[in-house]
Scaffold this motif. Structure first.
Motif, short mmCIF file in Angstrom:
data_model
loop_
_atom_site.label_atom_id
_atom_site.label_comp_id
_atom_site.label_asym_id
_atom_site.label_seq_id
_atom_site.Cartn_x
_atom_site.Cartn_y
_atom_site.Cartn_z
N PRO A 357 0.84 -1.20 0.00
CA PRO A 357 0.00 0.00 0.00
C PRO A 357 0.88 1.25 0.00
N PRO A 358 0.49 2.31 -0.75
CA PRO A 358 1.34 3.51 -0.84
C PRO A 358 1.33 4.33 0.44
N ASN A 359 2.38 5.09 0.66
CA ASN A 359 2.40 6.06 1.76
C ASN A 359 1.69 7.33 1.30
N PRO A 360 1.13 8.10 2.24
CA PRO A 360 0.51 9.38 1.85
C PRO A 360 1.55 10.28 1.19
N PRO A 361 1.13 11.15 0.28
CA PRO A 361 2.08 12.03 -0.43
C PRO A 361 2.65 13.11 0.48
N ALA A 362 3.70 13.80 -0.04
CA ALA A 362 4.35 14.88 0.71
C ALA A 362 4.39 16.14 -0.16
N TYR A 363 4.34 17.30 0.49
CA TYR A 363 4.49 18.59 -0.19
C TYR A 363 5.80 19.23 0.27
N ILE A 364 6.69 19.55 -0.68
CA ILE A 364 7.98 20.16 -0.33
C ILE A 364 8.04 21.58 -0.90
N PHE A 365 8.27 22.56 -0.03
CA PHE A 365 8.32 23.97 -0.43
C PHE A 365 9.78 24.38 -0.60
N MET A 366 10.16 24.83 -1.81
CA MET A 366 11.56 25.09 -2.17
C MET A 366 11.69 26.55 -2.61
N ILE A 367 12.34 27.37 -1.77
CA ILE A 367 12.32 28.83 -1.94
C ILE A 367 13.68 29.35 -2.39
N ASP A 368 13.68 30.07 -3.51
CA ASP A 368 14.89 30.74 -4.03
C ASP A 368 15.17 31.96 -3.14
N VAL A 369 16.33 31.91 -2.42
CA VAL A 369 16.66 33.01 -1.50
C VAL A 369 17.82 33.85 -2.05
N SER A 370 17.87 33.99 -3.38
CA SER A 370 18.91 34.82 -3.99
C SER A 370 18.58 36.31 -3.75
N TYR A 371 19.54 37.16 -4.09
CA TYR A 371 19.47 38.60 -3.79
C TYR A 371 18.14 39.23 -4.23
N ASN A 372 17.72 38.97 -5.47
CA ASN A 372 16.50 39.60 -6.00
C ASN A 372 15.26 39.28 -5.16
N ASN A 373 15.13 38.02 -4.77
CA ASN A 373 13.93 37.60 -4.02
C ASN A 373 13.91 38.15 -2.59
N ILE A 374 15.10 38.30 -2.00
CA ILE A 374 15.17 38.88 -0.66
C ILE A 374 14.82 40.37 -0.72
N LYS A 375 15.44 41.07 -1.67
CA LYS A 375 15.25 42.53 -1.76
C LYS A 375 13.81 42.90 -2.17
N SER A 376 13.17 42.08 -2.98
CA SER A 376 11.80 42.40 -3.41
C SER A 376 10.78 42.10 -2.32
N GLY A 377 11.20 41.40 -1.28
CA GLY A 377 10.26 41.05 -0.20
C GLY A 377 9.51 39.76 -0.47
N LEU A 378 9.84 39.08 -1.57
CA LEU A 378 9.10 37.86 -1.93
C LEU A 378 9.30 36.75 -0.89
N VAL A 379 10.54 36.57 -0.43
CA VAL A 379 10.83 35.48 0.52
C VAL A 379 10.02 35.68 1.79
N LYS A 380 9.99 36.93 2.29
CA LYS A 380 9.21 37.22 3.51
C LYS A 380 7.73 36.96 3.28
N LEU A 381 7.24 37.36 2.11
CA LEU A 381 5.83 37.16 1.77
C LEU A 381 5.46 35.67 1.76
N ILE A 382 6.32 34.85 1.14
CA ILE A 382 6.06 33.40 1.06
C ILE A 382 6.05 32.80 2.46
N CYS A 383 7.04 33.17 3.28
CA CYS A 383 7.14 32.60 4.63
C CYS A 383 5.93 32.97 5.49
N GLU A 384 5.51 34.23 5.38
CA GLU A 384 4.33 34.66 6.15
C GLU A 384 3.08 33.88 5.70
N GLU A 385 2.93 33.72 4.39
CA GLU A 385 1.75 33.04 3.85
C GLU A 385 1.72 31.57 4.26
#
Length: 948
Positions: A357-385
């Motif tokens: 019998p299969p195991n239940p599936p998993a969801y993996i969240f993989m966030i690009d933390v390069s300069y552009n994403n940090i400075k635009s506020g995207l990383v903070k937005l994703i983490c808060e959400e």
């Protein structure tokens, strides 16, 4: 039996050079051009009897529900549908050759429409009274008639639509200025078939009725009408031709669009689940079809004959039931698999990998933390959400606890894995810098139950933005990120989904490194197709490995320059994943929420079985195929559709019809293996008229879009466009030759069921992907191509014919959404407000002369002049009836769509209006492409050439 179809006016017939037709390069394709359903050399047609007629003549065959209309067209004096023409004596000009026809420019905004005031064209469904052959139908009383002999009527002037010689077909060489001939007639736009009218008629005829599915070959309601429509399977025609020769002759592709996980509305019963215990589902011994309503029981219930291959099977002892006096099982209505079209079976261990019998599936969240994403506020937005979003992870129906596990990775040039085991006080980071040999540095503590590890996960999400706040790293990797998620799922022996948030092209030294290959000089050349071909190698192998593991990839892109979507989107588009692309974060959060919450199945294999005489030959969608029959999907969700093409391998029986069964084996969100079954039966006929009568335009255009978008990877775009137009003409010419009553060659005759097919086809030819303009970004075109590839019928229908909804005349007390109008500039008015949406974009268009009280109610400013020159960026929520009503309409539309649409507010004559205008699909395309009227003219000319 002869039939009369939808007939349009004489001007379509004029085949003079330099008139509203396509450039010469848009004719028959070279014989080698094969793709999709097409490619056989053009067949000869013998012309039907023709006579010299320069007016519109029709007949109506009510037995066959054919639809017709009639009208004579003079400048600014159209004959609206349903008006009774007077009979006039024939003038000398009547028997002359048909007059040439010139397209005059649309009236200026705010001018009166061409129809008489207050007079709406009547429904296409009620044919007007007949005119006799050879008579002249005059315009209604009080309107100017045709000029009599000797009366001079000045021509309408040389100005037509702006000509763009040499551009995409539709920029016609030799504009109206070069046309000689008598005075030109103006064609009334209301007189040609319109999508909005067809949908309204269908709603009036079938709205409020339950669509019953126990009648073979019944054509379903159109999309846009939300009754119990066939959400899971739709066909291009509900009456298959009985022989391969007939199918080849008519060139109508035989296909089904299958959305196996389509959402079922709350007011409808969800699919029944059938459990046959350890014995498992009952199947035919020969063709392996699953038990369904097409199985015929016999010999007192001890045997059954398969409805697909006719094999006689023994009924298992535990499944035996006596038959009644009609030969039906006594438990017929107690068993979903014997009485319903769609249902599910619980699968046994035989259907599981390694018989476990299969195991239940998993969801993996993989966030690009390069300069552009940090400075635009995207990383903070994703983490808060994510803190609130993880509470909304999907659960098995009836389950108390979450079965899904979650994991977190951040990355730039290297990857950071996080141990978030519930026993820890603080999350732990582990770094993998060798991206060439990717591995997962920890097993225990990487994939966890969110409810148990909530505190540690929230702690991690608080820390991530601060951890990388000072980063200067701007380079990223991509293929190793997918590899890492895949290895984690392999180690956990489960399927799952990767949510990857990336903003730039992967340029760091690593497997899958990409370089900028965008080259506008290739547009319009033989090599243009290379822009859309993914870069192979590591990504091809990743796709194969992901599908084998049941690892679906969802990609959220935030690019500010070229990112090679053709390559980066390749793995998501073959694993049942979705690709999202944003220029702002407003839509992103609602898309992410919906993506996490939506119903989904993992590690799926789909097979389409058919009755004898035909088989599934080709498949289009966000799928992977290792062989010719099994459609593999790492995941399949409620938005993904697979388009399946069928071909004959023998003659089909008109008595038994054509049956098909879609069987989808998948793992539920709770880790249970199930089989979802959808069955469909169609009529078969040796009469082409039956095929045309039961065609489904919305399904046809879905097939053509997907087959064209696949073909463009291997053929020049010019060839692909030629094939599309050529096939359109072939289908309509075959109808004219074989099904319509003899009539003048100057008449364009369309099958009732396909009367708006040309407007969809013309719109498809003008999509960003096919139009081939250097003004459009390569990434946008590639993105559009990948999106359409996974769409169902409903999504392609609204994408190719957007809804244009007048809001200035709406009844604020009514709950209904106002009826859309035709998608053309002629429908706009300076004093109006219109909402346009196509499933991907939404616009609120404000006319220059909008009433100030309406502007006050919507924007809380005294007049349009008080709004900023670039237009307001949002629509405020105000406490008045108009504001509430418009927000209600926008919300209602948004809920029907698969992705969130950013509302763009545009003022008439502002620069931003160009974005809005490119969606007015009945008009000439901004980046090339014909108007609907000109396209009809061209197609009619092609039909006449085929017939002669």
């Amino acid at each position: 039996m002869s039939q009369q179809g939808y007939v349009a006016t004489p001007p379509y017939s004029q085949a003079q050079a330099g008139m509203g037709g396509y450039s010469a390069g848009f004719g028959n394709p070279p014989p080698q051009s094969h793709y999709g359903a097409y490619g056989s050399p053009p067949q000869g047609y013998s012309a039907p009897p023709t006579g010299k007629v320069n007016l519109l003549l029709l007949s109506s065959d009510l037995k066959n529900c054919e639809l017709t209309f009639r009208g004579l067209f003079y400048p600014h004096a159209p004959l609206s549908l349903g008006q009774r023409p007077m009979q006039l004596p024939q003038s000398p000009s009547s028997s002359a050759a048909p007059q040439q026809f010139q397209t005059s420019p649309p009236p200026a905004m705010g001018h009166q429409p061409l129809s008489p005031p207050g007079q709406q064209p009547s429904s296409f469904g009620s044919p007007p009274p007949m005119a006799t052959m050879g008579s002249v139908a005059a315009p209604p009383m009080g309107m100017s008639g045709p000029p009599g002999p000797g009366v001079h009527q000045p021509p309408l002037g040389p100005q037509g639509y702006p000509q763009q010689p040499g551009a995409f077909p539709g920029g016609f060489p030799g504009g109206p200025a070069q046309m000689a001939g008598p005075p030109q007639k103006k064609l009334d736009p209301d007189s040609i078939p319109g999508t909005t009218q067809v949908i309204e008629d269908d709603q009036a005829k079938r709205g409020g009725q339950v669509y019953v599915t126990n009648i073979r070959g019944q054509v379903p309601p159109l999309y846009g009408n939300w009754n119990a429509s066939p959400r899971f399977m739709r066909c291009t025609t509900y009456s298959f031709p009985s022989t391969a020769d007939l199918a080849k002759q008519c060139k109508v592709p035989l296909a089904a669009i299958i959305k196996p996980f389509a959402n079922v509305p709350k007011n409808e019963t969800p699919l029944y689940i059938v459990n046959h215990g350890e014995a498992g589902p009952i199947r035919c011994n020969r063709c392996k079809a699953y038990m369904c309503p097409y199985m015929q029981f016999m010999e007192g219930g001890r045997r059954y004959q398969c409805g697909f291959c006719s094999c006689i099977n023994e009924v298992p002892v535990q499944y035996f039931q006596h038959l009644d006096h009609m030969g039906r099982r006594m438990d017929l209505y107690e068993r979903p698999e014997l009485s319903l079209g769609s249902y599910e079976f619980i699968a046994t261990l035989d259907y599981c990998k390694n018989n476990k019998p299969p195991n239940p599936p998993a969801y993996i969240f993989m966030i690009d933390v390069s300069y552009n994403n940090i400075k635009s506020g995207l990383v903070k937005l994703i983490c808060e959400e994510l803190k609130t979003l993880l509470d909304r992870l999907p659960k098995e129906e009836g389950a108390e606890t979450l079965a899904i596990k979650v994991g977190f990775v951040t990355y730039n040039k290297i990857l950071h894995f996080y141990n978030v085991k519930s026993a820890l006080a603080q999350p732990q980071m582990m770094v993998v810098s060798d991206v060439a040999e990717m591995f997962v540095p920890l097993l225990d503590g990487f994939l966890v139950n969110f409810q148990e590890s909530r505190a540690v996960i929230n702690n991690l999400l608080d820390q991530i933005p601060d951890m990388f706040a000072e980063t200067n790293e701007s380079e990223t990797v991509f293929a190793p990120v997918i590899q890492a998620g895949l290895e984690a799922l392999k180690a956990a022996e489960c399927s799952g989904k990767l949510f990857i948030f990336q903003s730039s092209i992967p340029t760091a030294e690593a497997p899958g490194k990409l370089k900028n290959r965008d080259d506008k000089k290739l547009v319009g050349t033989e090599k243009e197709k290379t822009l859309f071909q993914p870069q192979r190698g590591v990504y091809e192998q990743l796709t194969k490995d992901c599908v084998a593991q049941g690892c679906c990839v969802d990609l959220f892109l935030f690019p500010n320059q070229y990112v090679d979507i053709a390559t980066m989107g390749d793995v998501p588009s073959h694993t049942g994943g979705s690709i999202y692309k944003y220029s702002n974060f407003q839509q992103f959060l609602s898309d992410l929420r919906r993506d996490v919450e939506k119903s989904i199945g993992f590690d799926a294999i789909m097979r389409v079985r058919t009755g004898t005489g035909f088989r599934a030959t080709d498949f289009f969608g966000a799928i992977y195929m290792n062989n010719t029959t099994d459609v593999e999907m790492a995941a399949v969700d409620c938005d993904k559709a697979v388009t399946v093409e069928f071909k004959h391998d023998d003659t089909l029986s008109e008595e038994t019809g054509a049956v098909m069964q879609c069987a989808l084996l998948y793992t539920t969100i709770g880790g249970q293996r199930r089989l979802r079954i959808h069955n469909l039966s169609l009529n078969c006929s040796s009469q082409l008229s039956e095929l045309y009568k039961s065609c489904e335009t919305d399904a046809l255009i879905n097939f053509f879009a997907k087959s064209a978008y696949r073909a463009m990877l291997n053929q020049p775009l010019k060839t692909v466009r030629e094939i599309l137009v050529n096939q359109t003409a072939h289908m309509l010419a075959c109808y004219r030759k074989n099904c319509a009553s003899p009539s003048a060659a100057s008449q364009l005759i369309l099958p009732d069921a396909m009367k708006v097919f040309p407007v969809y086809m013309n719109s498809l030819l003008k999509t960003p992907t096919l139009v081939g303009s250097t003004e459009l970004s390569t990434d946008d075109r590639a993105f559009h191509r990948l999106l359409v590839n996974a769409m169902g019928v409903e999504e392609t229908q609204v994408l190719l014919y957007p809804r244009l909804i007048p809001l200035h005349t709406m009844d604020v007390s009514s709950e209904a959404i106002p009826a859309p109008v035709r998608c053309s500039e002629e429908r706009l008015s300076e004093s109006g407000i219109f909402l346009l949406e196509n499933g991907l974009s939404m616009f609120l268009w404000l006319g220059q002369a909008c009433p100030p009280d309406l502007i006050q109610n919507l924007f809380n400013v005294p007049s349009l002049g008080h709004l900023s020159s670039e237009g307001p960026t949002s629509l405020p929520v105000l406490d008045n009836a108009h504001s509430r009503k418009i927000h209600s309409i926008i919300s209602s539309i948004s809920q029907q769509r698969a992705t969130s649409m950013k509302l763009l507010i545009v003022k008439q004559k502002d620069r931003s209006e160009m974005l809005f205008r490119q969606h007015l699909v009945e008009d000439k395309g901004l980046h090339g492409g014909a108007s609907y009227m000109d396209f009809l003219c061209y197609v009619h000319r092609e039909i006449r050439q085929l017939l002669t």
